[in-house]
Design a protein around this motif. Sequence first.
Motif, PDB file in Angstrom:
ATOM      1  N   LEU A  86      46.260  42.236  38.425  1.00 28.47           N
ATOM      2  CA  LEU A  86      46.245  42.957  39.702  1.00 28.47           C
ATOM      3  C   LEU A  86      47.079  42.269  40.784  1.00 28.47           C
ATOM      4  CD1 LEU A  86      42.416  43.774  39.867  1.00 28.47           C
ATOM      5  CD2 LEU A  86      44.237  45.195  38.900  1.00 28.47           C
TER       6      LEU A  86
ATOM      7  N   TYR B 267      50.132  43.980  42.708  1.00 30.69           N
ATOM      8  CA  TYR B 267      49.734  45.024  43.660  1.00 30.69           C
ATOM      9  C   TYR B 267      49.184  44.382  44.930  1.00 30.69           C
ATOM     10  CZ  TYR B 267      47.640  49.359  45.403  1.00 30.69           C
ATOM     11  OH  TYR B 267      47.303  50.449  46.169  1.00 30.69           O
TER      12      TYR B 267
ATOM     13  N   ASP C 178      53.661  44.763  45.743  1.00 30.04           N
ATOM     14  CA  ASP C 178      54.614  45.435  44.853  1.00 30.04           C
ATOM     15  C   ASP C 178      53.953  46.656  44.211  1.00 30.04           C
ATOM     16  OD1 ASP C 178      56.450  43.425  45.390  1.00 30.04           O
ATOM     17  OD2 ASP C 178      55.752  42.185  43.722  1.00 30.04           O
ATOM     18  N   GLU C 179      53.564  47.620  45.020  1.00 33.83           N
ATOM     19  CA  GLU C 179      52.745  48.742  44.542  1.00 33.83           C
ATOM     20  C   GLU C 179      53.497  49.657  43.583  1.00 33.83           C
ATOM     21  OE1 GLU C 179      50.936  50.753  47.806  1.00 33.83           O
ATOM     22  OE2 GLU C 179      50.268  48.906  48.773  1.00 33.83           O
TER      23      GLU C 179
ATOM     24  N   PHE D  24      54.179  48.011  40.299  1.00 37.62           N
ATOM     25  CA  PHE D  24      52.901  47.821  39.602  1.00 37.62           C
ATOM     26  C   PHE D  24      52.480  49.097  38.895  1.00 37.62           C
ATOM     27  CE2 PHE D  24      48.255  48.192  39.640  1.00 37.62           C
ATOM     28  CZ  PHE D  24      47.893  47.034  38.987  1.00 37.62           C
ATOM     29  N   VAL D  25      52.542  50.214  39.595  1.00 35.69           N
ATOM     30  CA  VAL D  25      52.146  51.505  39.006  1.00 35.69           C
ATOM     31  C   VAL D  25      53.030  51.841  37.813  1.00 35.69           C
ATOM     32  CG1 VAL D  25      52.054  53.989  39.415  1.00 35.69           C
ATOM     33  CG2 VAL D  25      51.135  52.410  41.129  1.00 35.69           C
TER      34      VAL D  25
ATOM     35  N   ARG E 259      42.156  44.868  48.262  1.00 35.93           N
ATOM     36  CA  ARG E 259      43.425  45.173  47.597  1.00 35.93           C
ATOM     37  C   ARG E 259      43.241  45.164  46.078  1.00 35.93           C
ATOM     38  NH1 ARG E 259      47.782  47.482  49.482  1.00 35.93           N
ATOM     39  NH2 ARG E 259      49.194  46.117  48.321  1.00 35.93           N
ATOM     40  N   ARG E 260      42.470  44.219  45.595  1.00 32.11           N
ATOM     41  CA  ARG E 260      42.175  44.181  44.157  1.00 32.11           C
ATOM     42  C   ARG E 260      41.451  45.461  43.730  1.00 32.11           C
ATOM     43  NH1 ARG E 260      39.797  38.104  42.759  1.00 32.11           N
ATOM     44  NH2 ARG E 260      41.808  36.967  42.823  1.00 32.11           N
TER      45      ARG E 260
ATOM     46  N   THR F  61      41.550  48.394  45.121  1.00 34.11           N
ATOM     47  CA  THR F  61      42.489  49.517  45.164  1.00 34.11           C
ATOM     48  C   THR F  61      43.405  49.495  43.950  1.00 34.11           C
ATOM     49  OG1 THR F  61      42.456  49.418  47.583  1.00 34.11           O
ATOM     50  CG2 THR F  61      44.200  50.716  46.582  1.00 34.11           C
ATOM     51  N   ALA F  62      43.862  48.298  43.575  1.00 35.33           N
ATOM     52  CA  ALA F  62      44.700  48.161  42.383  1.00 35.33           C
ATOM     53  C   ALA F  62      43.911  48.526  41.134  1.00 35.33           C
ATOM     54  CB  ALA F  62      45.227  46.727  42.286  1.00 35.33           C
TER      55      ALA F  62
ATOM     56  N   SER G 268      43.754  52.154  40.754  1.00 37.45           N
ATOM     57  CA  SER G 268      45.031  52.672  40.277  1.00 37.45           C
ATOM     58  C   SER G 268      45.153  52.521  38.768  1.00 37.45           C
ATOM     59  CB  SER G 268      46.185  51.943  40.981  1.00 37.45           C
ATOM     60  OG  SER G 268      47.430  52.392  40.499  1.00 37.45           O
TER      61      SER G 268
END
Length: 338
Positions: free
Chosen positions: A137, A140, A144-145, A148-149, A291-292, A294-295, A298
Motif C-alpha cells: 500500500l 498509494y 502515486d495513486e 498504484f491502481v 491513506r492505507r 483508502t488504498a 482500492s
Amino acid sequence: AFLIYDTLGVQPDASSSEIKKAYYQLARRLHPDKNPGNPAAKQNFQRVGEAYQVLSNDDLRAQYDRAGKEALGGHQFLDATTFFAILFGSEQFEVFIGELQLAMLFSADSTELTEPQLAHRQRKREVLCAVALADLLAPYVAGDEAEFVADMGDLARRLVQSSFGDVLVYTIGRIYLGKADEYLGEGVFGSFASGAAKLRSSGHTATAAFKAARAGMRTYSVVKSLERSIEKENGGGQSAYMAGQMQQSGAMALMLESAWHVSVLDIESTLAKVCNRVLTDAGVDEYQRRRRATALRSVGNIFCEHGSADTDLDFGSQLQAAMQNVEMAMQAKTTNES
C-alpha cells in the motif's frame, strides 16, 4: 519399477506424518509456479501429487503394497496443481495470505504441532503478511495513486491465471474491501457504515464455516454409503470393484471440497487480523492510516472486479467427471478380460 515410496523419498514403513511432510517439501520445490518453462518439473510435480494421493489413503496404500501399480489401474488421480492449490493455496498468493494452517500441519515434524506452537506460527504469519501489505500500500500512501491502481490491475490479472486464482483474488478483495469500509466509516452515518461492514464480514465468515461443516458431512455420508454398497456385494464382482473405485475417487474429491472451505475460513480470519494490524499501526499517524485504508479499499475493489466468488466452483462436476472416468476404466477392464 513404479516405486511410489521412492517418489516421495520415504521408506515403505513411513508414518503418515513423515509422508505428508515429504510431500509438502517436494511439492513446494517442484511446483510449476517456481519452475516456469520446465516440463520435467511439472511432470515430477504430478508424480509426487499422485504418490501422495495413494499413500495418504489407507485403502489405496494397502492395495499398492499388496499388488503394486496394477492395483491402481482404475484409480482416477486428480490434477496435482489443483490438489496442491486446494490444500495449501497457490505459491503466488503466499505474500498475501501466508502459510495456510493446513500447510503448517503438513510441514510439521513427525510429532504433531501443539496448540501453542500452532498459535505462535499463526501470529508470525499475521505479522509477516501485515508487513507485506503495508509495503504493498506504500506507493498509494506516498501519493502515486494512478500508478498504484494500474499496478494492482496488472497484479490481479496475473494472479487469476493460477489454479483457483480467480476465487482467491475475490476472497482477498472482499476482505480488504470490508475492512477498509469498516475503518473509513465516518460522518453522520459513520458508525452505521462501520457496523454494517462488520456484519457483512461476520456473515461471510459464518457462511464459510457452514460450507466447511456441510462439505465434511457430505464426505462422511458418501463414504459410509459406498461402504454399505461394497458390503452388499459380499466383496466380489464388478459392482464391488466399481464401488471401491467410486469410494476412493469420490471421497478424495469431497475431501478436497472440505479442505477448500476450511482454507477459505482460515484465509478470511487471517486477513481480517492482518488488516487490523495495518490499520491500527501506532508507528504511523492517523493520516497515513486513513491513506492505507483508502488504498486497501482500492485494492479490494480491483480484486473483486477481476476475481470470482467461490459459488462458481463446481465440485459436483469434478466429482461427476471422476466417476465417469472410473466407469470408462471398468468398461475397458471388462473389454480386455473378454
